[in-house]
Structure formats: structure tokens, C-alpha cells
Design an enzyme around this catalytic site. Sequence first.
Site, PDB file in Angstrom:
ATOM      1  N   PRO A 119       0.797  -1.231   0.000  1.00  0.00           N
ATOM      2  CA  PRO A 119       0.000   0.000   0.000  1.00  0.00           C
ATOM      3  C   PRO A 119       0.827   1.278   0.000  1.00  0.00           C
ATOM      4  O   PRO A 119       0.290   2.360   0.261  1.00  0.00           O
ATOM      5  CB  PRO A 119      -0.777  -0.122   1.320  1.00  0.00           C
ATOM      6  CG  PRO A 119       0.213  -0.790   2.235  1.00  0.00           C
ATOM      7  CD  PRO A 119       0.991  -1.762   1.359  1.00  0.00           C
ATOM      8  N   GLU A 120       2.109   1.185  -0.312  1.00  0.00           N
ATOM      9  CA  GLU A 120       2.988   2.345  -0.154  1.00  0.00           C
ATOM     10  C   GLU A 120       2.476   3.590  -0.883  1.00  0.00           C
ATOM     11  O   GLU A 120       2.511   4.697  -0.324  1.00  0.00           O
ATOM     12  CB  GLU A 120       4.404   2.005  -0.631  1.00  0.00           C
ATOM     13  CG  GLU A 120       5.196   1.146   0.334  1.00  0.00           C
ATOM     14  CD  GLU A 120       4.984  -0.348   0.133  1.00  0.00           C
ATOM     15  OE1 GLU A 120       5.791  -1.136   0.659  1.00  0.00           O
ATOM     16  OE2 GLU A 120       4.012  -0.734  -0.552  1.00  0.00           O
ATOM     17  N   THR A 121       2.037   3.449  -2.135  1.00  0.00           N
ATOM     18  CA  THR A 121       1.606   4.641  -2.876  1.00  0.00           C
ATOM     19  C   THR A 121       0.401   5.306  -2.219  1.00  0.00           C
ATOM     20  O   THR A 121       0.205   6.519  -2.362  1.00  0.00           O
ATOM     21  CB  THR A 121       1.273   4.312  -4.340  1.00  0.00           C
ATOM     22  OG1 THR A 121       0.227   3.334  -4.389  1.00  0.00           O
ATOM     23  CG2 THR A 121       2.507   3.791  -5.067  1.00  0.00           C
TER      24      THR A 121
END
Length: 262
Positions: A136-138
Site C-alpha cells: 500500500p505504499e503509494t
Amino acid sequence: MSEVLVSREGAVVTATLNRPARRNAMSAALVAALDALLADLAADPTARVLVLTGAGGHFCAGLDLGEVGDASGDAATRLAAQLARNRRTGERFAALSALPQVVIARIEGSAHAGGLGFVCGADIAIASADARFAAPETRRGLVPAQILPWMVRRMGRAAATRMVLEGRTLTAPEAAAVGLVHQVVADAAALDAAVAASIAEILQGSPLALAETKRLLAALGPVAPAGYAEAGAAAFSACATGPEAKEGILAFQQKRKPSWAR
């Protein structure tokens, strides 16, 4: 209490990430303990299998965003800290993969972000049906810098591309379908049985032959091209010290959508 619990039965070492209240998110103390264990195992010819798992029904939720979002110090200090942290993250995945022992990831619950690096750096990944996988980094204003090459190696570029760009959570069956994990079983009891069965099969192989086989697998090609690790660390650091990460991490902590989400 240590944030990594280590036990041993014969030639089998089990390392349990032990921050259950934080879904075993990687704090500085946790990764320091894990790094020490990996260094010990790299020089231990008597250990043949490492089982990596998490306490409290979760595997690993990735980096502790409270530490990633720490705003102490001036801009240059924060950037240097993020750069150093991300370099060490990449080195940790490489060290896990390079162990002479066969590494089994035993996965329940959350396996997110950096937790995916552990899943993909392991030789064998076995999950319970409740496991969930996400990059889920973005969505947090960050980039999946050091986990990306490991995801590509495990899943292939097409599947990894969709996972990191969409950022959505995969169920355990979906993760198996794209090759992220090797096996999915019903529950924790079945997970223990599946891990035990895998260990029994591994221990039929000779220690030297298994270690040499891992070296041959590594010799098939690097996980990432030269220069990628540093470029990834720089990209993560730039994002982590920018305004979008500040908003993304705050939104995550406040359980709301970030300002850019529709």
C-alpha cells in the site's frame, strides 16, 4: 521482552516477530534483533531451517509508520535517516535470502509492505486462509522501493506491477494464484501442520547440498540490476520526507482517505 523471539528445536530455528499490538510492524528494535539473528545464522552450519513468523495472528505489517513519519531534526537529517533506513531494509531482504538455511515464511493475518519483502525473500511461503497481502505504499505517499525486486522475482513483473500500482489487498487464494505464496491452508492448526510437513521434506536433503542449491539459485541472476538498491533508497527517502507522505501517513493513522484519494 525482545521484539524477535527465537527458539530452536534441533536444526530448526523459529523467529517470531513480536510486536502483536502493532501487527509486528518493523521498529528499529525489531529489525536490529532480526539483523543480529540473520548474521548469526549465516555463520551457523548446524542450523538447517529458519521459520519466520509473527505473533498475535499477524505476520508483519511493514515498517512502523510512526518511525517513518518522525519529523524530528532538520530536512537534511530526516533525509539522511530515511536513506539509511531504506538501505538497511534492502540489505535485510538480501541477507534473509542468502542464508544457507532454507527459509520458510509462516504467514497469518497481515503481510503488508515490508512484510512482503520477507515473504518474497523466503524460499517457501505458506499461508493460512485469513492471510492478507498488500503493497500500500503509494496510498501512503511512499514507494515500494526495496520490496519491488523481490516481488518481481517471486510473482513476475506483470503481477507485481498491478499489485504495487493498485495498492489493494490480496486474499490468500489470490496471492497463491499469482505465485506470491506456495500453499494456502485453512487455519493456524493446518498452517502448523503444513510447515512441519515442509520441514520434514527439507530435512531429507543433505545440509551441504541444500546450501549449494540455494547458491546456484542465486547464481541464476541478481534480484535487481546494479544501482537499483541505491536508487530505490533515494526514491523512498525523497518521498518519505515530502508532504505527500506526511499526509498519507497521517490519513492512515486517522483512518481516513488522504487528500488525493477519490
